[in-house]
Design a protein around this motif. Structure first.
Motif, short mmCIF file in Angstrom:
data_model
loop_
_atom_site.label_atom_id
_atom_site.label_comp_id
_atom_site.label_asym_id
_atom_site.label_seq_id
_atom_site.Cartn_x
_atom_site.Cartn_y
_atom_site.Cartn_z
N HIS A 4 0.87 -1.18 0.00
CA HIS A 4 0.00 0.00 0.00
C HIS A 4 0.91 1.24 0.00
N SER A 5 0.59 2.23 -0.80
CA SER A 5 1.42 3.44 -0.84
C SER A 5 1.54 4.06 0.55
N ALA A 6 2.78 4.43 0.92
CA ALA A 6 3.06 4.85 2.31
C ALA A 6 2.23 6.05 2.74
N THR A 7 1.97 6.99 1.84
CA THR A 7 1.21 8.19 2.22
C THR A 7 -0.23 7.83 2.57
N LEU A 8 -0.84 7.02 1.71
CA LEU A 8 -2.24 6.64 1.93
C LEU A 8 -2.35 5.69 3.12
N ALA A 9 -1.32 4.83 3.29
CA ALA A 9 -1.34 3.88 4.41
C ALA A 9 -1.25 4.62 5.74
N VAL A 10 -0.37 5.63 5.84
CA VAL A 10 -0.23 6.32 7.12
C VAL A 10 -1.50 7.11 7.42
N ASN A 11 -2.15 7.63 6.38
CA ASN A 11 -3.40 8.37 6.60
C ASN A 11 -4.46 7.44 7.20
N LYS A 13 -3.88 4.66 8.87
CA LYS A 13 -3.45 4.25 10.21
C LYS A 13 -3.77 5.35 11.24
N ILE A 14 -3.48 6.59 10.87
CA ILE A 14 -3.72 7.69 11.81
C ILE A 14 -5.22 7.89 12.02
N ASN A 15 -5.99 7.79 10.94
CA ASN A 15 -7.44 7.95 11.09
C ASN A 15 -8.04 6.83 11.93
N PRO A 23 -5.46 10.01 21.11
CA PRO A 23 -5.09 11.36 20.67
C PRO A 23 -4.12 11.28 19.49
N VAL A 24 -4.28 12.17 18.54
CA VAL A 24 -3.34 12.17 17.41
C VAL A 24 -3.24 13.55 16.78
N LEU A 25 -2.02 13.92 16.49
CA LEU A 25 -1.75 15.14 15.74
C LEU A 25 -1.37 14.66 14.34
N HIS A 26 -2.28 14.87 13.39
CA HIS A 26 -2.12 14.27 12.06
C HIS A 26 -1.23 15.16 11.19
N LEU A 27 0.05 14.77 11.11
CA LEU A 27 1.00 15.48 10.27
C LEU A 27 1.54 14.53 9.20
N GLY A 28 0.73 13.50 8.89
CA GLY A 28 1.25 12.41 8.08
C GLY A 28 0.86 12.44 6.62
N PHE A 29 -0.13 13.22 6.25
CA PHE A 29 -0.70 13.05 4.92
C PHE A 29 -0.75 14.39 4.19
N GLY A 30 -0.36 14.34 2.92
CA GLY A 30 -0.30 15.57 2.13
C GLY A 30 -1.60 15.93 1.44
N GLU A 31 -2.65 16.05 2.25
CA GLU A 31 -3.93 16.52 1.69
C GLU A 31 -4.05 18.00 2.04
N ARG A 336 7.80 5.80 17.37
CA ARG A 336 7.77 6.32 18.75
C ARG A 336 6.98 7.63 18.83
N LEU A 337 7.16 8.46 17.83
CA LEU A 337 6.41 9.72 17.81
C LEU A 337 4.90 9.45 17.83
N LEU A 338 4.49 8.43 17.08
CA LEU A 338 3.05 8.12 17.04
C LEU A 338 2.59 7.41 18.32
#
Ligand code: PMP
Ligand code: GLU
Length: 405
Positions: A4-11, A13-15, A23-31, A336-338
């Motif tokens: 799975h493309s890393a950008t879409l996969a991290v989005n 995962k974070i969602n 809690p999550v600060l979503h800085l992972g996806f270039g939307e 670790r950050l996540l």
């Protein structure tokens, strides 16, 4: 297995983490994280009964609008050179599939170039970016890298540039672009210039098509400047007629055409009525304000990071903090950050960077708000970083970074 493309996969995962109440600060996806302009929504709604497949390359009206958009930006373009598609991503794939030879990529560069090269059976020659900016290979390293690749049996024929750049959030200078073009010309490389962020530069944009108009394919779209990623509208300017026919041939077998209502929306936007230009200008100001504030936070925390000059990305390097971090790779650091701080970013390894580097991509564009109201307010604000939901996120980032070391 095809990952799975890393950008879409991290989005995703974070969602999922957010949906689970963590809690999550979503800085992972270039939307781009902004609302649809109502006039553009109306243009799409007005075309909803258009249900013919239409020409594979795009409707004459949309191709003319895309040619006008590029011509007004200093790249004279005939409508016949334009191919529209559901996103620029499939066009990049079709170009890699149609062009002969192996692919030279700046390292780091956007995740999908190397993945697509692999899918099309090509080798990737990664060349480090210069210290000043990303999106181009360091001109001092490019020729030795080409020579080494040839000695290793590769056949470098394609050079992908990202102007402005994802992941570094920088715009390479005219001097850098010109030097890279000179080398590409001497080594007979076709340039694919991915200019999807070109309307979001805070400085001057320069396209390799200025120097090598016949050798450069330019790709662009509406995903970033108008925040319409989910509408999937992309286009390419392909000057070589044979290459264009090949790309259209691939399109005809894979996606047939850009959805007909989207062609009408694309034509509306690419004609650049005043409200479209105002919306893009406001979004550029917002991106600059928030990404610049985030940059300050990383630098104050001790990271190395190029100052952002376009778009909504940063590419910090936590190497100076390594002694206190107790991690050996970028992926360990971002995990670790996540897991420990709820901060979602994407490790440099996904962009072709060295696995042991403590670098990662930060996308600041999902900080503008969770609702359309908040996002409109952010767009209209003179000082968006003082809006409570943005200020809280930035403060949370600062305190997490302070706890890290
Ligand atoms: N190029 C770059 C550098 C990107 O960041 C993206 C992000 N989606 C794309 C191309 C693809 O955009 P799209 O397919 O939405 O046009
Ligand atoms: N380009 C965006 C990113 O880099 C996401 C969309 C995509 O990768 O297709 O995060």
């Amino acid at each position: 297995m095809i990952p799975h493309s890393a950008t879409l996969a991290v989005n995703e995962k974070i969602n999922a983490r957010r949906a689970a109440g963590l809690p999550v600060l979503h800085l992972g996806f270039g939307e781009a994280g902004l609302p649809v302009h109502p006039d553009v929504a109306a243009a799409l709604a007005g075309a909803v009964t258009e249900n013919s497949y239409g020409p594979v390359a795009g409707t004459p009206r949309a191709r003319e609008a895309a040619a006008g958009y590029l011509s007004r930006r200093g790249t004279p373009t005939d409508p016949s050179q334009i191919v529209l598609a559901p996103g620029s991503k499939p066009l990049l794939y079709a170009l890699l599939a149609a062009l002969p030879g192996d692919v030279v990529l700046p390292a780091p560069s956007w995740v999908s170039y190397a993945a697509q090269a692999q899918l099309t059976g090509k080798r990737v020659i990664g060349v480090p970016i210069p210290p000043e900016a990303g999106g181009v290979p360091d001109p001092d390293l490019l020729e030795p890298a080409l020579a080494k690749a040839r000695a290793d049996g590769a056949s470098p024929r394609i050079l992908v540039l990202t102007l402005p750049d994802n992941p570094t959030g920088t715009q390479a200078s005219a001097g850098l672009v010109e030097r890279v073009c000179d080398i590409a010309d001497r080594h007979d490389l076709t340039i694919i210039s991915d200019e999807i962020y070109r309307d979001l530069t805070f400085t001057a944009h320069v396209s390799p098509a200025t120097y090598l108009p016949g050798r450069t394919v330019v790709t662009g779209g509406l995903s970033k400047n108008m925040a319409l990623g989910g509408w999937r509208v992309g286009f390419a300017r392909i000057p070589d007629p044979a290459l264009r026919e090949d790309v259209i041939g691939i399109a005809s077998e894979v996606w047939s055409s850009l959805a007909a209502p989207m062609q009408a929306a694309a034509a509306h936007v690419l004609d650049e009525p005043a409200e479209v230009n105002a919306h893009i200008a406001a979004s550029r100001r917002l991106h600059e304000s928030v990404v610049t504030a985030a940059h300050r936070i990383f630098v104050e925390a001790g990271a190395l990071c190029r100052p952002p000059t376009a778009g909504f990305y940063l590419y910090p390097d936590l190497e100076p903090l390594r002694p206190g971090l107790n991690v050996t790779t970028g992926v360990e650091l971002t995990d670790r950050l996540l897991d420990e701080h709820g901060i979602g970013v994407l490790a440099g390894e996904h962009f072709g960077d060295a696995p042991e580097a403590l670098r990662f991509r930060v996308a600041t564009s999902l900080l503008y708000g969770r609702t359309a109201e908040q996002r409109w307010e952010a767009l209209r604000s003179d000082d968006p970083v003082t809006l409570p939901w943005i200020a809280d996120s930035l403060a949370g980032l600062g305190s997490a970074l302070a706890r890290l070391g």
